[in-house]
Design a protein around this motif. Structure first.
Motif, PDB file in Angstrom:
ATOM      1  N   PRO A 113     -13.188  17.369  46.878  1.00  0.00           N
ATOM      2  CA  PRO A 113     -13.307  18.756  47.324  1.00  0.00           C
ATOM      3  C   PRO A 113     -14.546  19.412  46.718  1.00  0.00           C
ATOM      4  O   PRO A 113     -14.992  19.066  45.629  1.00  0.00           O
ATOM      5  N   SER A 114     -15.075  20.381  47.422  1.00  0.00           N
ATOM      6  CA  SER A 114     -16.258  21.082  46.927  1.00  0.00           C
ATOM      7  C   SER A 114     -15.843  22.159  45.923  1.00  0.00           C
ATOM      8  O   SER A 114     -14.713  22.639  45.935  1.00  0.00           O
ATOM      9  N   GLN A 115     -16.767  22.530  45.079  1.00  0.00           N
ATOM     10  CA  GLN A 115     -16.511  23.569  44.079  1.00  0.00           C
ATOM     11  C   GLN A 115     -16.900  24.925  44.678  1.00  0.00           C
ATOM     12  O   GLN A 115     -17.920  25.030  45.362  1.00  0.00           O
TER      13      GLN A 115
END
Length: 130
Positions: A113-115
């Motif tokens: 997942p992206s931050q």
């Protein structure tokens, strides 16, 4: 099947035999001769069309054309088939694939997942001083 064969079969299927005077002059006597016998007139007509087309336009294999035509008709029949509610219920209960329904895999995205890059938005009751 090669793309050339498919193109030839498509062209043969769309050829205007009805308005080809040379073909019509020969086929009428042929059909009259076999009309008295108990022979399938559709088969005789298809063979006559094939003979004419291979002699004057482009040669191809009649058996391969018939296989292509049967598969094409089966595909069209399958696409146009409408199922009753009971048939759909039976397909679902037995786990059969329903034609025309896209199968979506039951998995989650396996990527990392992206931050988040933005700050969390404050709610109206939260004070600015906090």
């Amino acid at each position: 099947m090669t793309p050339e064969q498919k193109a030839t079969f498509e062209a043969f299927s769309k050829y205007d035999f009805d308005n080809d005077t040379r073909f019509q002059s020969g086929v009428s006597s042929l059909m009259n001769r076999y009309k008295k016998e108990s022979i399938d007139s559709d088969d005789i007509l298809e063979r006559a069309q094939w003979f004419y087309y291979t002699k004057f336009v482009e040669p191809f294999d009649l058996d391969a054309f018939r296989e292509w035509k049967a598969k094409k008709e089966a595909d069209v029949d399958q696409e146009q088939k409408r199922f009753t509610f009971q048939e759909l219920v039976e397909m679902i209960e037995t786990g059969k694939e329903i034609p025309g329904i896209k199968q979506i895999p039951n998995t989650l995205n396996e990527g990392t997942p992206s931050q988040p890059k933005l700050n969390v938005r404050r709610k109206p009751w939260e004070s600015v001083t906090e």
